[in-house]
Write an enzyme that holds these catalytic residues in place. Structure first.
Site, PDB file in Angstrom:
ATOM      1  N   ASP A  22      -2.017  -9.338  11.146  1.00  0.00           N
ATOM      2  CA  ASP A  22      -1.822  -8.005  10.579  1.00  0.00           C
ATOM      3  C   ASP A  22      -3.063  -7.171  10.831  1.00  0.00           C
ATOM      4  O   ASP A  22      -4.153  -7.517  10.383  1.00  0.00           O
ATOM      5  CB  ASP A  22      -1.558  -8.175   9.071  1.00  0.00           C
ATOM      6  N   ASN A  24      -3.137  -3.584  10.260  1.00  0.00           N
ATOM      7  CA  ASN A  24      -3.305  -2.397   9.402  1.00  0.00           C
ATOM      8  C   ASN A  24      -3.354  -2.725   7.910  1.00  0.00           C
ATOM      9  O   ASN A  24      -3.351  -1.829   7.073  1.00  0.00           O
ATOM     10  CB  ASN A  24      -2.212  -1.350   9.698  1.00  0.00           C
ATOM     11  N   ASP A  30       1.583  -7.100  13.110  1.00  0.00           N
ATOM     12  CA  ASP A  30       1.959  -5.947  13.934  1.00  0.00           C
ATOM     13  C   ASP A  30       1.479  -6.142  15.376  1.00  0.00           C
ATOM     14  O   ASP A  30       0.773  -7.110  15.688  1.00  0.00           O
ATOM     15  CB  ASP A  30       1.406  -4.655  13.319  1.00  0.00           C
ATOM     16  N   ASP A  99      12.538 -10.100  23.010  1.00  0.00           N
ATOM     17  CA  ASP A  99      13.772 -10.658  22.464  1.00  0.00           C
ATOM     18  C   ASP A  99      14.877  -9.623  22.623  1.00  0.00           C
ATOM     19  O   ASP A  99      14.670  -8.456  22.311  1.00  0.00           O
ATOM     20  CB  ASP A  99      13.545 -10.957  20.973  1.00  0.00           C
ATOM     21  N   ASP A 204      19.190 -13.644  22.327  1.00  0.00           N
ATOM     22  CA  ASP A 204      19.599 -14.128  21.010  1.00  0.00           C
ATOM     23  C   ASP A 204      21.099 -14.449  20.993  1.00  0.00           C
ATOM     24  O   ASP A 204      21.907 -13.684  21.536  1.00  0.00           O
ATOM     25  CB  ASP A 204      19.303 -13.006  20.000  1.00  0.00           C
ATOM     26  N   GLU A 262      19.210 -18.473  24.026  1.00  0.00           N
ATOM     27  CA  GLU A 262      19.316 -19.199  22.763  1.00  0.00           C
ATOM     28  C   GLU A 262      20.788 -19.529  22.593  1.00  0.00           C
ATOM     29  O   GLU A 262      21.586 -18.693  22.174  1.00  0.00           O
ATOM     30  CB  GLU A 262      18.845 -18.350  21.568  1.00  0.00           C
ATOM     31  N   HIS A 323      11.251 -20.161  14.751  1.00  0.00           N
ATOM     32  CA  HIS A 323      11.289 -19.436  13.478  1.00  0.00           C
ATOM     33  C   HIS A 323      12.572 -19.709  12.684  1.00  0.00           C
ATOM     34  O   HIS A 323      12.812 -19.055  11.681  1.00  0.00           O
ATOM     35  CB  HIS A 323      11.166 -17.935  13.771  1.00  0.00           C
ATOM     36  N   ASP A 324      13.415 -20.625  13.160  1.00  0.00           N
ATOM     37  CA  ASP A 324      14.697 -20.870  12.504  1.00  0.00           C
ATOM     38  C   ASP A 324      14.811 -22.242  11.834  1.00  0.00           C
ATOM     39  O   ASP A 324      15.887 -22.572  11.328  1.00  0.00           O
ATOM     40  CB  ASP A 324      15.849 -20.724  13.516  1.00  0.00           C
TER      41      ASP A 324
END
Ligand code: GLC
Length: 537
Positions: A22, A24, A30, A99, A204, A262, A323-324
């Site tokens: 991150d 900010n 980000d 993605d 995806d 995927e 991430h799944d």
């Protein structure tokens, strides 16, 4: 496509932008955060970065609900930030994969908003999967399909007889891929990012875009059956025509641009269809991700993956986490480290953290010795475990909410990375991260590992250097007899890997130890329980 194409042996690092870094201070990662860590990634030794979605989105599914495919969400920065990140990556020799989410848009996409305001028979509705409900008053959904995230896959349009299909959340309406307008739009989106200079796309839900004619009821739950989705909404032959068209678009550009599918498809023969010579270049190997801590199972997956990708001239891929699902160090620390697509809670059996990490360090020794392309999920290089005891009040995954908490969801693997053990939020940025970090993340922080020669980060760096030096990604493997059912050994060119999956030490074969998953193996005569070595041969 050249035989030398970069993706044939690339190690690709997955960035989950919300949780990488991150810049900010709002507690959400980000794009400038990614740019600030490009040196770290280049020094790690990976070849490419795949970024999960950073497009404009109401974030109902952490960005996998896209409202504008051609813009960056203000949460993550601007298009100029994207360009700066891309330029910085390319300057360091890192490729960028973005993605693409084509199965569904967000319900806040202009197309869907227009569809809701238009007549049932309108061209606006024809871009999505609207159908009239069943029952006397259309009060029942058009068929019995269930959402992957739980609950029905249909939502009724207020005050109307029509319902719309969403294989995922109700804020992710499925597009109608039989409609040429949808096809044209996505070819244009591809060109938008190709023109900006991206090197590839991760596609995806690549097995979901075409649904069986007539949308027939499905007898069973369409959920995962041993790693593959089955049912009239998955892996329909019609999807391949879409990828052939996309391939023609990519081939107009130089630089071996690529796509990776995927596709939760089984068996491997079916998966290989996605990587035929005129379709995508890669498909994620989820059979490898789901394989148990078992020599036979691993060997079988490796052999079948290589055989089926060879059969179509493609390269195999190797993936352990994303991430799944539960991060693999946590999976491997469970008594039954099998398929865990979903998260763990404080009430579940808790993983043995030390054992899981030890096995994870051993498994990467096997993974990076294999030919083809390998994927590393952010934080994996730190040995990062899942957050397995996250309080329900923090959970954001739609799966958790759509099942009323019955399914934990995937938040545990999406927790912001620890960069600095002694700073607030472990140096992620901001004070309050969007998901809470567990205390044990201090031990895994990058700064705590950088100067430690036996850290997991150091192990990854060494393996990646050696893998490149010995061109293992371009090699071929030969299995060696180990005389034991719980020890694997294979040779790829100049490297022999021995992986001891058992709970006992085994005799170490001859050869100089060039990498060891735990310190000291080279000084002894054995390969200890749950460890691995690379030997020079
Ligand atoms: C894919 C993504 C997952 C997302 C889903 C719906 O499986 O990896 O994170 O929730 O598609 O887009």
């Amino acid at each position: 496509m050249s035989a030398q194409a970069w993706w044939r042996d690339a190690v690709i690092y997955q960035i989950y932008p919300r949780s990488f870094k991150d810049n900010n201070g709002d507690g959400i990662g980000d794009l400038p955060g990614v740019t600030s860590k490009l040196d770290y990634l280049a020094e790690l030794g990976v070849d490419a970065l795949w970024l999960s979605p950073f497009y404009r989105s109401p974030q109902a599914d952490a960005g996998y609900d896209v409202a504008d495919y051609r813009d960056v969400d203000p949460l993550f920065g601007t298009l100029a930030d994207f360009d700066a990140m891309l330029e910085g990556a390319h300057a360091r020799g890192l490729k960028i994969i973005v993605d693409l989410v084509p199965n569904h848009t967000s319900d806040e996409h202009v197309w869907f908003k227009a569809a809701l305001n238009a007549d049932p028979a309108s061209p606006e509705r024809a871009r999505y999967m609207f159908r009239t409900g069943k029952g006397e008053h259309a009060e029942l959904p058009p068929n019995n399909w269930q959402s992957v995230f739980g609950g029905p896959a249909w939502t009724r349009v207020e005050g109307e007889d029509q319902w719309y299909l969403h294989l995922f959340d109700s804020k992710q309406p499925d597009l109608n891929w039989e409609n040429p307008e949808v096809r044209a739009e996505f070819e244009d989106v591809l060109r938008f990012w190709l023109d900006r200079g991206v090197d590839g796309f991760r596609v995806d839900v690549a097995h979901g875009m075409i649904k069986a004619e007539g949308l027939p009821d499905f007898g069973q739950s369409q959920c995962m059956i041993e790693g593959g989705n089955v049912g009239p909404m998955w892996d329909q032959d019609g999807v391949h025509e879409i990828y052939r068209a996309w391939r023609r678009v990519l081939d107009e550009y130089d630089g071996d641009r690529m796509m990776v599918a995927e596709a939760w498809v089984q068996p491997q023969e079916r998966l290989a269809r996605y990587v035929r010579p005129d379709e995508m270049q890669q498909a994620f190997n989820f059979d490898y991700l789901l394989a148990r801590w078992n020599a036979d199972a691993l060997k079988r997956v490796i052999d079948t993956s290589i055989m089926h990708s060879d059969s179509v001239g493609a390269v195999p891929t190797w993936v352990m986490s994303n991430h799944d699902g539960v991060r693999h160090p946590s999976r491997l620390g469970l008594a039954d480290p099998g398929c865990r697509p979903n998260g763990l809670t404080a009430n579940d059996e808790q993983p043995d953290e030390a054992l899981g990490l030890r096995r994870a360090r051993a498994l990467i020794m096997l993974t990076l010795a294999l030919p083809g392309s390998a994927y590393v999920y952010q934080g994996e290089e730190l040995g990062l475990p899942d957050h397995t005891t996250m309080d329900a009040k923090y959970r954001q995954d739609p799966t958790f909410h759509r099942t009323n908490g019955e399914e934990t969801g995937r938040d545990g693997c999406r927790v912001p990375l620890p960069w600095n053990a002694s700073q607030p939020a472990f140096g992620f940025g901001g004070e309050q991260t969007w998901l809470p970090q567990p205390e044990n993340y201090a031990r895994y922080a990058v700064d705590a590992q950088l100067d430690q020669s036996d850290s997991t980060l150091a192990l990854y760096r060494t393996l990646l250097t050696q893998r490149a030096e010995h061109a293992l990604g371009r090699g071929r493997i030969v299995w060696n007899e180990t005389g034991r059912s719980d020890v694997l050994s294979l040779t790829n060119g100049a490297i022999t890997v021995v992986l001891n999956l058992s709970d006992r030490d085994v005799e170490r074969p001859e050869g100089d130890v060039i990498v060891e998953s735990i310190p000291g193996i080279g000084n002894g005569q054995v390969v200890p329980a749950n460890s691995a070595v690379w030997l020079a041969c």
